[in-house]
Write an enzyme that holds these catalytic residues in place. Structure first.
Site, PDB file in Angstrom:
ATOM      1  CE1 TYR A  93      -4.349  -1.246   0.609  1.00 38.34           C
ATOM      2  CE2 TYR A  93      -3.205  -2.820   2.016  1.00 38.34           C
ATOM      3  CZ  TYR A  93      -4.333  -2.425   1.324  1.00 38.34           C
ATOM      4  OH  TYR A  93      -5.444  -3.221   1.341  1.00 38.34           O
ATOM      5  CE1 TYR A 132      -2.470  -6.392   4.107  1.00 36.17           C
ATOM      6  CE2 TYR A 132      -3.221  -6.122   1.845  1.00 36.17           C
ATOM      7  CZ  TYR A 132      -3.445  -6.011   3.204  1.00 36.17           C
ATOM      8  OH  TYR A 132      -4.643  -5.537   3.664  1.00 36.17           O
ATOM      9  NE  ARG A 142      -6.688 -10.182   5.261  1.00 36.11           N
ATOM     10  CZ  ARG A 142      -7.706  -9.465   4.762  1.00 36.11           C
ATOM     11  NH1 ARG A 142      -7.641  -8.155   4.718  1.00 36.11           N
ATOM     12  NH2 ARG A 142      -8.808 -10.046   4.329  1.00 36.11           N
ATOM     13  CG  HIS A 145      -8.063  -7.560   0.462  1.00 32.39           C
ATOM     14  ND1 HIS A 145      -6.900  -8.144   0.928  1.00 32.39           N
ATOM     15  CD2 HIS A 145      -8.074  -6.310   0.987  1.00 32.39           C
ATOM     16  CE1 HIS A 145      -6.265  -7.293   1.708  1.00 32.39           C
ATOM     17  NE2 HIS A 145      -6.940  -6.157   1.763  1.00 32.39           N
ATOM     18  CG  HIS A 147      -9.846  -2.427   1.696  1.00 30.52           C
ATOM     19  ND1 HIS A 147     -10.145  -2.978   2.923  1.00 30.52           N
ATOM     20  CD2 HIS A 147      -8.547  -2.709   1.474  1.00 30.52           C
ATOM     21  CE1 HIS A 147      -9.072  -3.549   3.419  1.00 30.52           C
ATOM     22  NE2 HIS A 147      -8.072  -3.405   2.559  1.00 30.52           N
TER      23      HIS A 147
HETATM   24 FE   LIG Z   1      -6.191  -4.411   2.724  1.00 32.05          FE
END
Ligand SMILES: [Fe+2]
Length: 222
Positions: A93, A132, A142, A145, A147
């Protein structure tokens, strides 16, 4: 029940932030429900293409994510603001709290928004996010995905959820995904691969319908 419990011990941070007392329901005031939400001119068409707006194109597998926003009875919801945010193709991110050793992409910020059309349709162009690590438990990763945040007719009407990709091998080990206990309800957060929007020589299509309320509701995230 569709939505996950506020406190789900395997998802560690919910133990600190999840309310332990019954919620106090505050009735909405008239101005909250009828006040302006946002001007339609504040959202431009380019905002739905996460691969644009930089000097070059981002690295990764280009995807088109589309679907419909529906009310409890399957009625399309038009003019609703849908916002998305996601990691880049390497699973990183663009955020100061994300410092794990995966590269940032100078051509990818990872946020987009759009309004649903008269049939409740929305469409985003992006790249497939990477998995990640997140330190919740040993070797915690995770599943890939995106959000999603959806505003209804007022700022007090908001759904925040996550969209997953079909067949991800990380599903069984992910406490956020599994905090929704009913496997059938959980599946509502998994997009389907879509030949109809898959575009030759250009991008893979994924379909994700979002239902607000009712027996087929898309679950909220914890
Ligand atoms: Fe996330």
């Amino acid at each position: 029940m569709t939505d996950p419990a506020y406190v789900y011990p395997d998802y560690r941070s919910t133990q600190l932030r999840g309310p332990k007392k019954p919620l106090v329901i505050l009735p909405h005031t008239l101005s909250e429900l009828t006040g302006p939400v946002f001007g339609e001119d504040a959202v431009s068409e380019g905002d739905a293409d996460l691969t644009q707006g930089h000097a070059g194109e981002p690295l990764g597998e280009r995807i088109i994510v589309s679907g419909r926003l529906l009310g409890p009875g399957g009625k399309p919801i038009r003019g609703a603001l849908i916002e998305v945010w996601q990691a880049n193709a390497a699973g990183r991110y663009r955020h100061r709290n994300d410092v794990h050793p995966a590269p940032l992409d100078p051509n990818f910020s990872g946020a987009g928004r759009t309004l649903t059309d008269d049939d409740g349709h929305y469409r985003f162009v992006s790249v497939k996010p990477g998995a990640y690590p997140w330190q919740n438990h040993p070797n915690a990763w995770r599943p890939a995905h995106i959000h999603f945040s959806v505003f209804g007719r007022a700022f007090t009407q908001r759904l925040v959820t996550q969209m997953y990709f079909p067949g991800d091998p990380l599903f069984p080990a992910d406490p956020i995904f599994n905090s929704i206990r009913d496997p059938k309800v959980r599946e509502r957060m998994v997009s389907t691969f879509d030949w109809e929007t898959t575009t030759p020589e250009w991008a893979l299509g994924y379909r994700f319908d979002i239902v607000l309320g009712g027996p087929a509701a898309t679950p909220l995230e914890t």
